[in-house]
Scaffold this motif. Sequence first.
Motif, mmCIF file in Angstrom:
data_model
loop_
_atom_site.group_PDB
_atom_site.id
_atom_site.type_symbol
_atom_site.label_atom_id
_atom_site.label_comp_id
_atom_site.label_asym_id
_atom_site.label_seq_id
_atom_site.Cartn_x
_atom_site.Cartn_y
_atom_site.Cartn_z
ATOM 1 N N GLY A 1 5.418 12.535 0.061
ATOM 2 C CA GLY A 1 6.587 12.252 0.895
ATOM 3 C C GLY A 1 7.898 12.332 0.144
ATOM 4 O O GLY A 1 8.961 12.526 0.756
ATOM 5 N N PHE A 2 7.853 12.198 -1.171
ATOM 6 C CA PHE A 2 9.068 12.304 -1.983
ATOM 7 C C PHE A 2 9.419 13.762 -2.305
ATOM 8 O O PHE A 2 10.406 14.026 -2.994
ATOM 9 C CB PHE A 2 8.912 11.528 -3.298
ATOM 10 N N GLY A 3 8.628 14.698 -1.820
ATOM 11 C CA GLY A 3 8.920 16.108 -2.021
ATOM 12 C C GLY A 3 8.490 16.664 -3.363
ATOM 13 O O GLY A 3 8.947 17.737 -3.770
ATOM 14 N N LYS A 4 7.590 15.972 -4.049
ATOM 15 C CA LYS A 4 7.112 16.468 -5.335
ATOM 16 C C LYS A 4 6.013 17.509 -5.119
ATOM 17 O O LYS A 4 5.308 17.507 -4.109
ATOM 18 C CB LYS A 4 6.598 15.317 -6.196
ATOM 19 N N LYS A 5 5.860 18.383 -6.120
ATOM 20 C CA LYS A 5 4.923 19.485 -5.988
ATOM 21 C C LYS A 5 3.567 19.186 -6.600
ATOM 22 O O LYS A 5 2.536 19.638 -6.103
ATOM 23 C CB LYS A 5 5.514 20.736 -6.649
ATOM 24 N N ARG A 6 3.560 18.432 -7.702
ATOM 25 C CA ARG A 6 2.291 18.164 -8.399
ATOM 26 C C ARG A 6 2.277 16.762 -8.959
ATOM 27 O O ARG A 6 3.324 16.136 -9.158
ATOM 28 C CB ARG A 6 2.062 19.193 -9.507
ATOM 29 N N VAL A 7 1.063 16.294 -9.235
ATOM 30 C CA VAL A 7 0.878 14.988 -9.848
ATOM 31 C C VAL A 7 -0.157 15.121 -10.952
ATOM 32 O O VAL A 7 -1.184 15.791 -10.781
ATOM 33 C CB VAL A 7 0.461 13.927 -8.800
ATOM 34 N N VAL A 8 0.133 14.518 -12.102
ATOM 35 C CA VAL A 8 -0.784 14.518 -13.239
ATOM 36 C C VAL A 8 -1.431 13.147 -13.313
ATOM 37 O O VAL A 8 -0.733 12.128 -13.458
ATOM 38 C CB VAL A 8 -0.035 14.836 -14.555
ATOM 39 N N VAL B 1 0.833 -1.214 0.000
ATOM 40 C CA VAL B 1 0.000 0.000 0.000
ATOM 41 C C VAL B 1 0.856 1.248 0.000
ATOM 42 O O VAL B 1 0.336 2.357 0.119
ATOM 43 C CB VAL B 1 -0.959 0.023 1.218
ATOM 44 N N ASN B 2 2.161 1.076 -0.155
ATOM 45 C CA ASN B 2 3.069 2.211 -0.193
ATOM 46 C C ASN B 2 3.508 2.491 -1.623
ATOM 47 O O ASN B 2 3.336 1.662 -2.518
ATOM 48 C CB ASN B 2 4.284 1.944 0.700
ATOM 49 N N ALA B 3 4.087 3.665 -1.837
ATOM 50 C CA ALA B 3 4.494 4.075 -3.182
ATOM 51 C C ALA B 3 6.006 4.006 -3.323
ATOM 52 O O ALA B 3 6.754 4.163 -2.347
ATOM 53 C CB ALA B 3 4.009 5.497 -3.469
ATOM 54 N N SER B 4 6.447 3.764 -4.551
ATOM 55 C CA SER B 4 7.867 3.767 -4.878
ATOM 56 C C SER B 4 8.065 4.685 -6.078
ATOM 57 O O SER B 4 7.378 4.540 -7.097
ATOM 58 C CB SER B 4 8.353 2.352 -5.194
ATOM 59 N N LEU B 5 8.972 5.649 -5.947
ATOM 60 C CA LEU B 5 9.229 6.603 -7.024
ATOM 61 C C LEU B 5 10.007 5.929 -8.155
ATOM 62 O O LEU B 5 10.982 5.211 -7.900
ATOM 63 C CB LEU B 5 10.011 7.799 -6.491
ATOM 64 N N ILE B 6 9.570 6.162 -9.383
ATOM 65 C CA ILE B 6 10.200 5.557 -10.560
ATOM 66 C C ILE B 6 10.682 6.657 -11.506
ATOM 67 O O ILE B 6 9.929 7.579 -11.830
ATOM 68 C CB ILE B 6 9.218 4.635 -11.309
ATOM 69 N N GLN C 1 -10.496 10.621 -14.253
ATOM 70 C CA GLN C 1 -11.362 9.788 -13.426
ATOM 71 C C GLN C 1 -10.742 9.450 -12.063
ATOM 72 O O GLN C 1 -11.429 8.938 -11.182
ATOM 73 C CB GLN C 1 -11.711 8.506 -14.171
ATOM 74 N N ASN C 2 -9.462 9.715 -11.901
ATOM 75 C CA ASN C 2 -8.792 9.459 -10.619
ATOM 76 C C ASN C 2 -8.623 10.716 -9.777
ATOM 77 O O ASN C 2 -8.036 10.669 -8.695
ATOM 78 C CB ASN C 2 -7.417 8.828 -10.853
ATOM 79 N N VAL C 3 -9.131 11.852 -10.264
ATOM 80 C CA VAL C 3 -8.923 13.123 -9.566
ATOM 81 C C VAL C 3 -9.537 13.088 -8.173
ATOM 82 O O VAL C 3 -8.929 13.555 -7.203
ATOM 83 C CB VAL C 3 -9.495 14.290 -10.398
ATOM 84 N N TYR C 4 -10.731 12.530 -8.030
ATOM 85 C CA TYR C 4 -11.405 12.527 -6.724
ATOM 86 C C TYR C 4 -10.540 11.835 -5.668
ATOM 87 O O TYR C 4 -10.392 12.322 -4.542
ATOM 88 C CB TYR C 4 -12.761 11.843 -6.825
ATOM 89 N N GLU C 5 -9.969 10.674 -6.040
ATOM 90 C CA GLU C 5 -9.103 9.963 -5.100
ATOM 91 C C GLU C 5 -7.876 10.783 -4.751
ATOM 92 O O GLU C 5 -7.506 10.916 -3.583
ATOM 93 C CB GLU C 5 -8.648 8.637 -5.711
ATOM 94 N N ALA C 6 -7.229 11.325 -5.779
ATOM 95 C CA ALA C 6 -5.978 12.058 -5.570
ATOM 96 C C ALA C 6 -6.183 13.271 -4.671
ATOM 97 O O ALA C 6 -5.290 13.653 -3.909
ATOM 98 C CB ALA C 6 -5.400 12.482 -6.912
ATOM 99 N N GLN C 7 -7.359 13.889 -4.728
ATOM 100 C CA GLN C 7 -7.634 15.091 -3.950
ATOM 101 C C GLN C 7 -7.739 14.828 -2.456
ATOM 102 O O GLN C 7 -7.750 15.762 -1.652
ATOM 103 C CB GLN C 7 -8.935 15.749 -4.430
ATOM 104 N N LEU C 8 -7.826 13.549 -2.051
ATOM 105 C CA LEU C 8 -7.864 13.244 -0.624
ATOM 106 C C LEU C 8 -6.550 13.579 0.059
ATOM 107 O O LEU C 8 -6.487 13.677 1.288
ATOM 108 C CB LEU C 8 -8.191 11.756 -0.411
ATOM 109 N N ILE C 9 -5.487 13.743 -0.724
ATOM 110 C CA ILE C 9 -4.174 14.059 -0.167
ATOM 111 C C ILE C 9 -3.950 15.563 -0.264
ATOM 112 O O ILE C 9 -3.909 16.128 -1.357
ATOM 113 C CB ILE C 9 -3.057 13.317 -0.927
ATOM 114 N N GLU C 10 -3.814 16.202 0.891
ATOM 115 C CA GLU C 10 -3.586 17.645 0.919
ATOM 116 C C GLU C 10 -2.099 17.950 0.752
ATOM 117 O O GLU C 10 -1.234 17.155 1.102
ATOM 118 C CB GLU C 10 -4.086 18.230 2.236
ATOM 119 N N GLY C 11 -1.811 19.134 0.194
ATOM 120 C CA GLY C 11 -0.429 19.579 0.087
ATOM 121 C C GLY C 11 0.229 19.306 -1.239
ATOM 122 O O GLY C 11 1.441 19.505 -1.378
#
Length: 510
Positions: free
Chosen positions: A133-140, A14-19, A144-154
């Motif tokens: 957590g990886f210090g990124k500023k934005r995600v594209v 359930v964790n992310a790995s930067l690629i 259809q996945n925008v609603y999920e992504a918006q649950l993360i603030e910052g």
Amino acid sequence: MAHAKVFSATTLGVNASLIEVEVDLSFGLVNFFIVGLPDKAIKESKDRIRAAFKNCGLKMPDRLVTVNLAPANLKKQDSLFDVPIAVALLQAAQLVKLDKSFLDETVFLGELSLDGQIRPIIGTVSIVHGVLGFGKKRVVVPLQNVYEAQLIEGIEVIGVENLVQLVAWLRGEITLEPSVTDLKKLLAVQQRFLDDFSQVKGQRQAKRALQLAAAGWHNTLFIGSPGGGKTMLAKRLPTILPQQTFAEVLETTKIYSVAGKFSRDELVYSRPFRAPHHTISQVGLVGGGSHPQPGEISLAHNGVLFLDELTEFSRTTVETLRQPLEEKVVHISRAQYSVDFPASFLLVAALNPCPCGFYGDESKKCNCSSQSIEKYLGKLSGPLLDRLDIHVRVASLSYDELKNSSTTEKTSAEMKAEVDIARAFRCNRQGDIPNGLLSPSQIEQFCTLTTNAELLVKKMFDRLGLSMRSYHKILKLARTIADFESSEKINESHLKEAFSYRCFDRHQSK
């Protein structure tokens, strides 16, 4: 020769790995290679990208294309790398000209269809949370996945619908504003349940047991004849559990997102209730597979796992619950890596007292021999029963009890109010640690007994031949009972009630 690098991410558990997605264009035989331990879906990206470029009016470079997904020793799976590969290819071919600073602070996700549409992906919440957590500023992300992504603030969330729109935005021809969700308003919505404990006639002891389970996070076993109301009771347990905090919502949402089962209503407003069929496999229950996915016990994280007809489950399958019940996490190991899935669930199980189901029932005669009953109940191991704090019998109701209109049943709201008072008393003493999860040292600290209670527990320990785990379960349950009376110490009455919820201990001592 041209080279470009963009960032993407994938899930590991359930964790992310930067690629890092690197694209190199060089002279030579026109071809398209993807390296860095890609799976079959990723290897097929080149065909989707070629078709998407053609159908969107973009020219595919007539070069030798080499794509590297780093780190190279991490196996990559799923098709979410289509969009980052396409963006890196556009940058390398100078079809878009993006600043290095923009690329360094942006993560791209998405699967391409042949006509250039950007399809939704799974695991969005986990990935975006990790990206922060990886210090990124934005995600594209796909629209259809925008609603999920918006649950993360910052972090800025940019939703894109197709490749044409994405390219136009990257070229500065159009503006796409970051999407924003009012999380406070979202989480302020109250839970609404169709089920209510007022619909359950009688069964006062079973309802009391569920209140204890809700207040102290105690695993519970119902034993009773078919039709007695075991399933009906279990389904109403979430109605008296506290509403999820934002941290719990995020944890649960990450699991459902990784599993591809994201549902805003179920995950934001109510705790999970999972009731798998008894034919479920070990992988289906605890998780796993060649590409490890969460099982039912992880989907029940922060909620309730209900196992009806417990003795009908495969014994080897049920025994896999022993470690997660203790550690609240599932460890899944593969040759090259291992993943952990959260599994802090409240277990409620139900079974009949015998093969025919009517042993001890006053209204129907049991035709089972003592040997068949022993064999039937013997399917449950002692170590598994030790991990169930509460064992309670659910008796069938008579017609008079069913139709008695003079008795008013407590509603879920009333029962929850009592649970909340007990939880508040416990929190003032020991914080957010539920009694059911106390460690041995914490039991010594918080489960203090009166002198008479000490004498009683010693007597019952010797008479029933309790294991150390059963002994601790009884103390923790008695602590929860004392919390309902706002009592700092555990007295005899609390212990007696706790012992009354351990019918299998009495059965095994005979």
